[in-house]
Structure formats: C-alpha cells, structure tokens
Design a protein around this motif. Structure first.
Motif, PDB file in Angstrom:
ATOM      1  N   MET A 293    -111.763 -29.829 -50.737  1.00 43.47           N
ATOM      2  CA  MET A 293    -112.845 -30.791 -50.895  1.00 43.47           C
ATOM      3  C   MET A 293    -112.324 -32.155 -51.354  1.00 43.47           C
ATOM      4  SD  MET A 293    -115.713 -29.688 -49.883  1.00 43.47           S
ATOM      5  CE  MET A 293    -116.779 -30.931 -50.609  1.00 43.47           C
ATOM      6  N   VAL A 294    -111.339 -32.144 -52.232  1.00 42.83           N
ATOM      7  CA  VAL A 294    -110.721 -33.401 -52.657  1.00 42.83           C
ATOM      8  C   VAL A 294    -110.038 -34.061 -51.463  1.00 42.83           C
ATOM      9  CG1 VAL A 294    -108.949 -34.423 -54.145  1.00 42.83           C
ATOM     10  CG2 VAL A 294    -110.444 -32.621 -55.036  1.00 42.83           C
ATOM     11  N   ASP A 295    -109.401 -33.260 -50.638  1.00 43.55           N
ATOM     12  CA  ASP A 295    -108.761 -33.774 -49.426  1.00 43.55           C
ATOM     13  C   ASP A 295    -109.794 -34.381 -48.484  1.00 43.55           C
ATOM     14  OD1 ASP A 295    -106.630 -34.260 -47.665  1.00 43.55           O
ATOM     15  OD2 ASP A 295    -106.873 -32.340 -46.665  1.00 43.55           O
ATOM     16  N   LEU A 296    -110.910 -33.674 -48.320  1.00 44.29           N
ATOM     17  CA  LEU A 296    -111.996 -34.144 -47.447  1.00 44.29           C
ATOM     18  C   LEU A 296    -112.483 -35.531 -47.888  1.00 44.29           C
ATOM     19  CD1 LEU A 296    -114.286 -33.207 -45.268  1.00 44.29           C
ATOM     20  CD2 LEU A 296    -115.626 -32.717 -47.321  1.00 44.29           C
ATOM     21  N   LEU A 297    -112.727 -35.676 -49.186  1.00 40.55           N
ATOM     22  CA  LEU A 297    -113.240 -36.941 -49.710  1.00 40.55           C
ATOM     23  C   LEU A 297    -112.150 -38.010 -49.733  1.00 40.55           C
ATOM     24  CD1 LEU A 297    -115.264 -35.405 -52.680  1.00 40.55           C
ATOM     25  CD2 LEU A 297    -116.234 -36.390 -50.583  1.00 40.55           C
TER      26      LEU A 297
ATOM     27  N   ILE B 109    -113.269 -33.774 -59.090  1.00 36.40           N
ATOM     28  CA  ILE B 109    -112.277 -33.033 -59.887  1.00 36.40           C
ATOM     29  C   ILE B 109    -112.745 -32.917 -61.333  1.00 36.40           C
ATOM     30  CG2 ILE B 109    -109.925 -33.088 -60.802  1.00 36.40           C
ATOM     31  CD1 ILE B 109    -109.054 -34.493 -58.231  1.00 36.40           C
ATOM     32  N   ASN B 110    -113.230 -34.007 -61.872  1.00 36.77           N
ATOM     33  CA  ASN B 110    -113.650 -34.005 -63.281  1.00 36.77           C
ATOM     34  C   ASN B 110    -114.835 -33.082 -63.539  1.00 36.77           C
ATOM     35  OD1 ASN B 110    -111.648 -35.852 -63.994  1.00 36.77           O
ATOM     36  ND2 ASN B 110    -112.947 -37.626 -63.556  1.00 36.77           N
ATOM     37  N   LYS B 111    -115.605 -32.779 -62.482  1.00 37.08           N
ATOM     38  CA  LYS B 111    -116.763 -31.894 -62.634  1.00 37.08           C
ATOM     39  C   LYS B 111    -116.467 -30.445 -62.256  1.00 37.08           C
ATOM     40  CE  LYS B 111    -120.497 -35.283 -62.101  1.00 37.08           C
ATOM     41  NZ  LYS B 111    -121.702 -35.654 -61.316  1.00 37.08           N
ATOM     42  N   MET B 112    -115.217 -30.151 -61.877  1.00 36.98           N
ATOM     43  CA  MET B 112    -114.874 -28.778 -61.492  1.00 36.98           C
ATOM     44  C   MET B 112    -115.117 -27.803 -62.649  1.00 36.98           C
ATOM     45  SD  MET B 112    -111.361 -29.278 -59.259  1.00 36.98           S
ATOM     46  CE  MET B 112    -110.855 -27.573 -59.625  1.00 36.98           C
ATOM     47  N   PRO B 113    -115.694 -26.626 -62.367  1.00 41.64           N
ATOM     48  CA  PRO B 113    -115.944 -25.651 -63.431  1.00 41.64           C
ATOM     49  C   PRO B 113    -114.693 -24.896 -63.864  1.00 41.64           C
ATOM     50  CG  PRO B 113    -116.679 -24.792 -61.326  1.00 41.64           C
ATOM     51  CD  PRO B 113    -116.250 -26.208 -61.068  1.00 41.64           C
ATOM     52  N   ILE B 114    -113.599 -25.069 -63.128  1.00 42.96           N
ATOM     53  CA  ILE B 114    -112.332 -24.460 -63.517  1.00 42.96           C
ATOM     54  C   ILE B 114    -111.308 -25.567 -63.753  1.00 42.96           C
ATOM     55  CG2 ILE B 114    -112.768 -22.343 -62.219  1.00 42.96           C
ATOM     56  CD1 ILE B 114    -110.839 -23.362 -60.071  1.00 42.96           C
TER      57      ILE B 114
ATOM     58  N   ARG C 109    -101.324 -43.215 -60.169  1.00 44.58           N
ATOM     59  CA  ARG C 109    -100.601 -42.983 -61.415  1.00 44.58           C
ATOM     60  C   ARG C 109    -101.294 -41.913 -62.254  1.00 44.58           C
ATOM     61  NH1 ARG C 109     -95.487 -43.931 -63.854  1.00 44.58           N
ATOM     62  NH2 ARG C 109     -95.781 -42.349 -65.446  1.00 44.58           N
ATOM     63  N   ARG C 110    -102.627 -41.951 -62.314  1.00 44.77           N
ATOM     64  CA  ARG C 110    -103.355 -40.934 -63.085  1.00 44.77           C
ATOM     65  C   ARG C 110    -103.117 -39.543 -62.510  1.00 44.77           C
ATOM     66  NH1 ARG C 110    -107.452 -44.926 -62.970  1.00 44.77           N
ATOM     67  NH2 ARG C 110    -108.690 -43.808 -61.400  1.00 44.77           N
ATOM     68  N   ALA C 111    -103.182 -39.433 -61.194  1.00 47.93           N
ATOM     69  CA  ALA C 111    -102.956 -38.128 -60.557  1.00 47.93           C
ATOM     70  C   ALA C 111    -101.515 -37.673 -60.765  1.00 47.93           C
ATOM     71  CB  ALA C 111    -103.277 -38.220 -59.062  1.00 47.93           C
ATOM     72  N   PHE C 112    -100.591 -38.605 -60.676  1.00 43.45           N
ATOM     73  CA  PHE C 112     -99.173 -38.282 -60.891  1.00 43.45           C
ATOM     74  C   PHE C 112     -98.954 -37.689 -62.282  1.00 43.45           C
ATOM     75  CE2 PHE C 112     -95.237 -39.702 -62.912  1.00 43.45           C
ATOM     76  CZ  PHE C 112     -94.277 -39.134 -62.081  1.00 43.45           C
TER      77      PHE C 112
END
Length: 413
Positions: A184-188, A201-206, A230-233
């Motif tokens: 889903m992250v890839d899709l967006l 990502i921030n709302k993921m339940p896991i 940078r944040r993702a890295f």
C-alpha cells in the motif's frame, strides 16, 4: 553417501536453487539423470524455480518437455510453477495459455498467473483474472492479495488498490501483514502521494517493518523528496543497520538534489558502518548457457567485442538525443569517468553480449539482481529502437519489456 535416491538429489538441488546457485542446480539435474535416478514432481518444481531466477527460458522449455514426457503436466503444483517460470521470463502469453489448459487449478495456480501479470506491469489483466478467480469460486489468500496490490502499484491503479485492500480486511477476513502494508505504501508512493503514504505508515496498527520504510525511501528517491527520504532512511538503518540499500538510495537522493555535502557525509557514514554495496549483476541465456556480468566486468572472453558494441551503441544513442544521467554515478570523479562507468553497468554489458551473439531480430532477455537504474532504463529504450529488437529486463522489482523505443511500464516503475 553410500546410497542416493530422488529425495537426496532433490535436497541438494533445493540447496543450490534456494541459495542463488541456479546454474549448479540445473547441472546437478543432468548428473542425476546420467546416474539413472528418475526425477519426481518436486524435482521439477525446484528446477523451474531455478530457471525463473536466472531467466533461463531455453532451459525452462527443455524442462517443460521433460515434464510432458514423464507425465507430470497434470500435476497442479508443477503446472503452477511452469506458469510462474514463463511469467518471470517475460512470456505472459505462454503462461496464460498454460494456465487456461490446466486440468485442475487451485489458489496457487490463480495466484501464480496474477503474480505473472503483476510482475510484467499488466495491472488491468491481473485485476480481471482476480475477479474471474472469485467468480469461479476460488477464495484468494494473503499471497493473492499481495500480488493484486503489487499489480495495482505498478500500474497506477490507486483507487483499485485501495478498494482491494479494504475488501481484503473487511470482506475476506485476511489480516494484513507488513508485506501488505508495504504494498500500500508502494501504491501511494509511486503515484506521488508521499504525504498520504507516510500518514498511512503512522496509522498502521502494527509496528512498521524495515520493508515498509524501505518502500517509502524508494518512493522518496523516485520523486526527489529529500527530507522524507532522510526520515525513512533513519528508520530503516535503525531496524537493519547492516544493509547497504538504504545508504545507496539516500545517496541517490542527495546526488539528484545536488547536495554534495550531504552526499559525502552519508558515504562516510556508510564506510564507518562497514556496509558495502552489493554489486549489480545481470544474466543472459544464449544457446542454453547462462552468462553473468557485473558492473565494469572485463573478465568475459568476449569483453573487447562487448565494449566495442557498447561504444557503437552509445554513439548511435547520442545521435538520437541520448544524454547520460550522471546522477546515477555516486563516485566523485570527472564527468567523463562517470559516463564510462554508466556505460559498463551490468545490464548494458549483457545487452551488448546478446546483440553480438544472437541473430538479428531475436528477442533478448536479461535478469538483474538489483533495480534497474534510470539511465539504463532510458538507454535500453533507445537501444530497442536502434537495433529493432525486443528486450526484456527482469530486475529485482518487476519486468520491463522494451520495444521500438518504449517500455511496457510507461516509465512508471
């Protein structure tokens, strides 16, 4: 071993195939036959997977003949693996014909064909088959949904992907895994909806795994989003400090943005962490023999001819308007050296080898262990037009099919 049966041989073949030694797995099969041991359905499944990993279509076709001769063509698992092999070698029409002719199909068969369409950028075909699968009464499993979401991501089918994810959770009762969330992250992210992807990502339940953050980092690279990259890295390195890929992607972001100071800093961080980049490697099968090339490879017996062919192609490409994208070379060297380095990327070497060793008009099929770089993608489009050849390139993420100066991915990869 004082005694070896088909299980012994299968175990050794599996060991080779699962650890990246596909050529040795195929060679062991020949030895197995010479010693009079009869293969079973497991043998063929393992060997077909080895062929798929190498994009060794010729050897895969030979195995297909052996499967028919030995009566395994009606085995549903063997049939599904054949579908997967042809798809991963870029032959989706052959895969679909096999799929249509299967006497029995289960969820693995349907998923293999949907995955084949997804890998080759045929998102609408994948969704149509997914709908047919449900109409015919086969319930999709979690792997099926990963393939469906991947198909949507690679074909810019954002609304369809969102709908499939919601249906999976609400209607099918499938609990999303980290891999589903990464899809889903890839899709967006591919669609340029980077804030939505980060919010997702921030709302993921896991707790997001490294693959989720790596996907966001890749999207940030594609769209030149420095701060998000940078944040993702930082998240990826915290979870998997030993991996080189995040360092390479962030370096690419800095290089494309012209941030030389940050580029030098991240390269020093990579060096201090003792992380080394995995070299790009590409394979091509000619006359049932697989030839492998790494970046800057000069070890092949035909290296002089290969480099001469590349020089010829580069000259013709420049006449057609090709400008090397030097941002894909991270070394701090002169532009001329960067251009030479780009020219010797592994996929370009493999393509040049294929051109000088196959008949004019013959399709060329390449397999690469990493994601194809933007410069090689642009160059291959031009080469396909200049030489009048179809070129298939299967990288770590998906398949690209080049013809007459265009790629089936529509530059959306």
């Amino acid at each position: 071993m004082s005694e070896r049966n088909v299980v012994s041989w299968n175990t050794m073949i599996a060991g080779y195939a699962q650890n990246g030694f596909g050529k040795k797995a195929l060679a062991l099969y020949e030895q197995m036959k010479q010693e009079g041991v009869q293969p079973d359905n497991v043998t063929f499944v393992l060997l077909l997977k080895a062929c798929a990993s190498l994009a060794a279509l010729g050897q895969g076709k030979q195995l297909h003949c052996d499967i028919i001769k030995r009566g395994f063509q009606s085995d549903v698992i063997v049939g599904s693996t054949l579908v997967d092999m042809y798809s991963k070698c870029g032959c989706t029409d052959d895969a679909r014909e096999l799929f249509n002719n299967m006497s029995e199909r289960n969820v693995v068969s349907w998923t293999a064909m949907i995955s084949g369409y997804a890998q080759n950028g045929l998102g609408k075909e994948a969704l149509a088959l997914f709908e047919q699968m449900q109409r015919e009464g086969t319930k999709p499993n979690e792997v099926t949904y990963i393939c469906v979401l991947s198909a949507c991501a690679h074909s810019r089918l954002v609304d369809e992907g969102r709908y499939a994810f919601d249906a999976m959770c609400k209607d099918q009762g499938v609990t999303p895994t980290s891999e589903h969330y990464a899809c889903m992250v890839d899709l967006l992210g591919r669609a340029g909806c980077l804030p939505d992807a980060e919010l997702f990502i921030n709302k993921m339940p896991i707790q997001p795994g490294s693959e989720v953050w790596m996907t966001l980092l890749g999207a940030a690279r594609n769209h030149g989003h420095v701060e998000m990259g940078r944040r993702a890295f930082d998240r990826v390195v915290k979870l998997e400090p030993e991996k080189a890929a995040p360092y390479v992607l962030l370096s690419n972001i800095y290089a494309a943005a012209g941030r030389k100071d940050e580029l030098a800093k991240i390269r020093n961080e990579m060096k201090d962490a003792g992380v080394k980049k995995v070299p790009g490697c590409s394979w091509i099968e000619v006359d049932n023999k697989v030839h492998a090339f790494v970046v800057g490879d000069a070890t092949h017996p035909q290296s002089k001819e290969i480099l001469a062919e590349l020089d010829r192609l580069v000259a013709l490409m420049k006449e057609a308007g090709y400008v090397p994208d030097l941002s894909f070379v991270l070394d701090d060297v002169e532009d001329e050296e960067k251009e030479n380095a780009l020219c010797q990327h592994s996929e370009k070497l493999a393509i040049a080898f294929g051109l000088i060793n196959t008949l004019p008009g013959t399709p060329i099929c390449i397999k690469k262990n990493l994601r194809v770089c933007g410069d090689c993608h642009n160059a291959t489009k031009l080469i396909s037009k200049i030489v009048g050849r179809e070129i298939s390139l299967m990288d770590a993420n998906r398949s690209h099919h080049f013809k007459d100066g265009f790629c089936i991915c529509g530059d959306y990869w």
